[in-house]
Design a protein around this motif. Structure first.
Motif, PDB file in Angstrom:
ATOM      1  N   ALA A 166      41.665 -21.829  20.153  1.00 46.18           N
ATOM      2  CA  ALA A 166      40.511 -22.039  20.603  1.00 46.18           C
ATOM      3  C   ALA A 166      39.788 -23.562  20.283  1.00 46.18           C
ATOM      4  CB  ALA A 166      39.389 -21.053  20.463  1.00 46.18           C
ATOM      5  N   HIS A 167      40.869 -24.181  19.225  1.00 43.92           N
ATOM      6  CA  HIS A 167      40.131 -25.324  18.841  1.00 43.92           C
ATOM      7  C   HIS A 167      41.040 -26.479  18.890  1.00 43.92           C
ATOM      8  CE1 HIS A 167      36.883 -23.678  16.058  1.00 43.92           C
ATOM      9  NE2 HIS A 167      37.642 -22.604  16.473  1.00 43.92           N
ATOM     10  N   ARG A 168      42.017 -26.177  19.663  1.00 44.42           N
ATOM     11  CA  ARG A 168      43.005 -27.435  19.788  1.00 44.42           C
ATOM     12  C   ARG A 168      42.450 -28.563  20.403  1.00 44.42           C
ATOM     13  NH1 ARG A 168      46.983 -26.606  16.866  1.00 44.42           N
ATOM     14  NH2 ARG A 168      48.482 -24.724  17.137  1.00 44.42           N
TER      15      ARG A 168
ATOM     16  N   GLY B 189      30.818 -19.360   6.781  1.00 40.25           N
ATOM     17  CA  GLY B 189      29.806 -18.500   6.930  1.00 40.25           C
ATOM     18  C   GLY B 189      29.842 -17.595   5.794  1.00 40.25           C
ATOM     19  N   VAL B 190      28.716 -16.790   5.420  1.00 37.88           N
ATOM     20  CA  VAL B 190      28.367 -15.774   4.341  1.00 37.88           C
ATOM     21  C   VAL B 190      29.640 -14.861   4.145  1.00 37.88           C
ATOM     22  CG1 VAL B 190      27.097 -14.140   3.129  1.00 37.88           C
ATOM     23  CG2 VAL B 190      26.062 -16.399   4.050  1.00 37.88           C
ATOM     24  N   GLU B 191      30.275 -14.190   5.069  1.00 38.15           N
ATOM     25  CA  GLU B 191      31.114 -13.182   5.315  1.00 38.15           C
ATOM     26  C   GLU B 191      32.368 -13.717   4.901  1.00 38.15           C
ATOM     27  OE1 GLU B 191      30.492 -10.102   8.202  1.00 38.15           O
ATOM     28  OE2 GLU B 191      32.614  -9.860   7.855  1.00 38.15           O
TER      29      GLU B 191
ATOM     30  N   VAL C  96      28.953 -25.693  -5.926  1.00 38.37           N
ATOM     31  CA  VAL C  96      27.718 -25.309  -4.855  1.00 38.37           C
ATOM     32  C   VAL C  96      27.181 -26.634  -4.401  1.00 38.37           C
ATOM     33  CG1 VAL C  96      25.674 -23.930  -4.702  1.00 38.37           C
ATOM     34  CG2 VAL C  96      27.411 -23.148  -6.532  1.00 38.37           C
ATOM     35  N   THR C  97      27.101 -26.699  -3.011  1.00 43.31           N
ATOM     36  CA  THR C  97      26.471 -27.647  -2.400  1.00 43.31           C
ATOM     37  C   THR C  97      25.106 -27.701  -2.264  1.00 43.31           C
ATOM     38  OG1 THR C  97      26.855 -29.406  -0.696  1.00 43.31           O
ATOM     39  CG2 THR C  97      26.663 -27.058   0.135  1.00 43.31           C
ATOM     40  N   ASN C  98      24.349 -28.735  -2.295  1.00 41.47           N
ATOM     41  CA  ASN C  98      22.773 -28.621  -2.050  1.00 41.47           C
ATOM     42  C   ASN C  98      22.597 -28.412  -0.476  1.00 41.47           C
ATOM     43  OD1 ASN C  98      22.741 -29.820  -4.688  1.00 41.47           O
ATOM     44  ND2 ASN C  98      21.675 -31.558  -4.124  1.00 41.47           N
TER      45      ASN C  98
ATOM     46  N   GLU D 163      27.274 -31.882  15.714  1.00 41.59           N
ATOM     47  CA  GLU D 163      27.920 -31.053  16.272  1.00 41.59           C
ATOM     48  C   GLU D 163      27.406 -30.013  16.936  1.00 41.59           C
ATOM     49  OE1 GLU D 163      31.712 -31.293  16.524  1.00 41.59           O
ATOM     50  OE2 GLU D 163      31.864 -33.036  15.274  1.00 41.59           O
ATOM     51  N   ASN D 164      26.035 -29.662  16.187  1.00 42.20           N
ATOM     52  CA  ASN D 164      25.176 -28.323  16.555  1.00 42.20           C
ATOM     53  C   ASN D 164      24.157 -28.573  16.367  1.00 42.20           C
ATOM     54  OD1 ASN D 164      24.202 -25.833  16.963  1.00 42.20           O
ATOM     55  ND2 ASN D 164      25.442 -24.625  15.591  1.00 42.20           N
ATOM     56  N   PRO D 165      23.074 -28.680  17.123  1.00 39.86           N
ATOM     57  CA  PRO D 165      21.604 -28.933  16.952  1.00 39.86           C
ATOM     58  C   PRO D 165      20.953 -27.979  16.080  1.00 39.86           C
ATOM     59  CG  PRO D 165      21.936 -28.882  19.391  1.00 39.86           C
ATOM     60  CD  PRO D 165      23.518 -28.679  18.638  1.00 39.86           C
TER      61      PRO D 165
END
Ligand SMILES: NC(=O)C1=CN([C@@H]2O[C@H](COP(=O)(O)OP(=O)(O)OC[C@H]3O[C@@H](n4cnc5c(N)ncnc54)[C@H](OP(=O)(O)O)[C@@H]3O)[C@@H](O)[C@H]2O)C=CC1
Ligand SMILES: O=C([O-])CC(=O)C(=O)O
Length: 308
Positions: free
Chosen positions: A50-52, A88-90, A132-134, A285-287
């Protein structure tokens, strides 16, 4: 004369877990380092097919799923020097601890994973180091300094987002309809009020910043006393975080007038009164995601690899 920085002889091998809005933006931000031969990059997705068509030049693909025409997660991990989670968290909770246990450093973007005490212990257990990023907020130098000196009594964060970016599958039809019906000019609606752990459980893609704030203001153990008899360093850090998660208060607001996500922090105590506000440009990439997050992650990656 200052000693010149020690650049690695071989390019560092960075493995991205998740190649969505943040992963792609980070890959683009680190293109100069790739082009300069300082790092190589591979991204793990669960469905590579799905990403190609959205490939980023110079980034190989691998899979945590069942694609057969690319390296598996285990193969890609074996080749990596640093893993950068932006899935993501999971998935952070699922894959992060094995990265740390394998002795590899991990950059954590889904900082909300730290709200789960068991996951936090495993992410802090080493031998790999956790970065851990800010993320979308900051000011952690002064907040951390104040917290380490015992100078904060209260820490709050109020996050405002466009109502439709807060829709979640667990919402009732009525809650969903309310969020969808809000239009500019309507009053904002508070959708969550409480602690970061409850907030991240309900809104895992929206309030990682709240857990990040708790991490940044966890303070430090008194070196003479530690955090309790028999408590090792990682358990000590986890205990500090647990207390900090109880102190931070979160308000999540659906604001139909929020052109941009806004995060307002207020920290008060003997150290003073610290007020910070962040309005990030949207991610290219994503608003729905703050662009600042990827900028922070790219900086954390450079720091983890000792790059200029
Ligand atoms: N610290 C901070 O300030 C912030 C942190 N975040 C965190 O960053 C995360 C990513 O954000 P964003 O890039 O905008 O989200 P996106 O949904 O755009 O990207 C996430 C990507 O990760 C992939 N993914 C999910 N699960 C897995 C898995 N098990 N294995 C491999 N890939 C997987 C998704 O694939 P698929 O397409 O198959 O779903 C998707 O491509 C958020 O969920 C949030 O937890 C976000 C904003 C701020
Ligand atoms: O992007 C943002 O503004 C912050 C966010 O979603 C999060 O912390 O999860």
């Amino acid at each position: 004369m200052p000693t010149p920085p020690a650049y690695p002889a071989e390019p560092a091998r960075v493995l991205l877990l998740g190649f969505g809005a943040i992963g792609r933006h980070v890959a683009t931000l680190l293109a100069p380092e790739r082009e300069a031969g300082l790092l190589r990059m591979c991204a793990a997705e669960r469905e590579v097919a799905a990403h190609r068509d959205r490939a980023v030049p110079g980034v190989e693909l691998s899979t945590t799923g069942t694609d057969t025409d690319c390296p598996t997660w285990a193969e890609a991990l074996a080749e990596a020097d640093l893993v950068v989670e932006c899935a993501g968290v999971e998935p952070a909770g699922e894959y992060g601890p094995q990265v740390i246990a394998a002795g590899m450093d991990l950059v954590l973007t889904s900082v909300g994973a730290l709200a789960d005490p068991e996951t936090a212990l495993r992410l802090l257990a080493g031998p790999g180091r956790l970065w851990v990023t800010n993320g979308a907020i900051g000011g952690f130098d002064v907040l951390g300094a104040a917290a380490e000196a015992g100078g904060l009594d209260a820490v709050r964060i109020r996050t405002s987002k466009l109502p439709t970016s807060l829709l979640r599958p667990w919402m009732t039809d009525q809650q969903e309809a309310q969020l969808r019906s809000l239009s500019p000019g309507d009053d904002p609606v508070t959708v969550f009020s409480g602690g970061p752990a409850g907030a991240i459980e309900q809104f895992p893609a929206n309030v990682n910043v709240a857990v990040g704030l708790a991490w940044a203001t966890r303070g430090r153990a008194d070196p003479a006393v530690g955090t309790g008899a028999g408590v090792g360093p990682q358990a000590g850090q986890a205990e500090l975080l647990r207390r900090s998660l109880e102190r931070v208060r979160v308000e999540l607001v659906a604001d139909p007038a929020a052109g941009r996500s806004r995060h307002e922090i207020l920290a008060t105590g003997p150290a003073g009164r610290i007020e910070l506000a962040f309005e990030s440009a949207p991610s290219p990439e994503n608003p729905k995601t703050s662009g600042l997050t990827a900028l922070s992650v790219a900086r954390t990656v450079r720091g983890a690899l000792g790059l200029p």
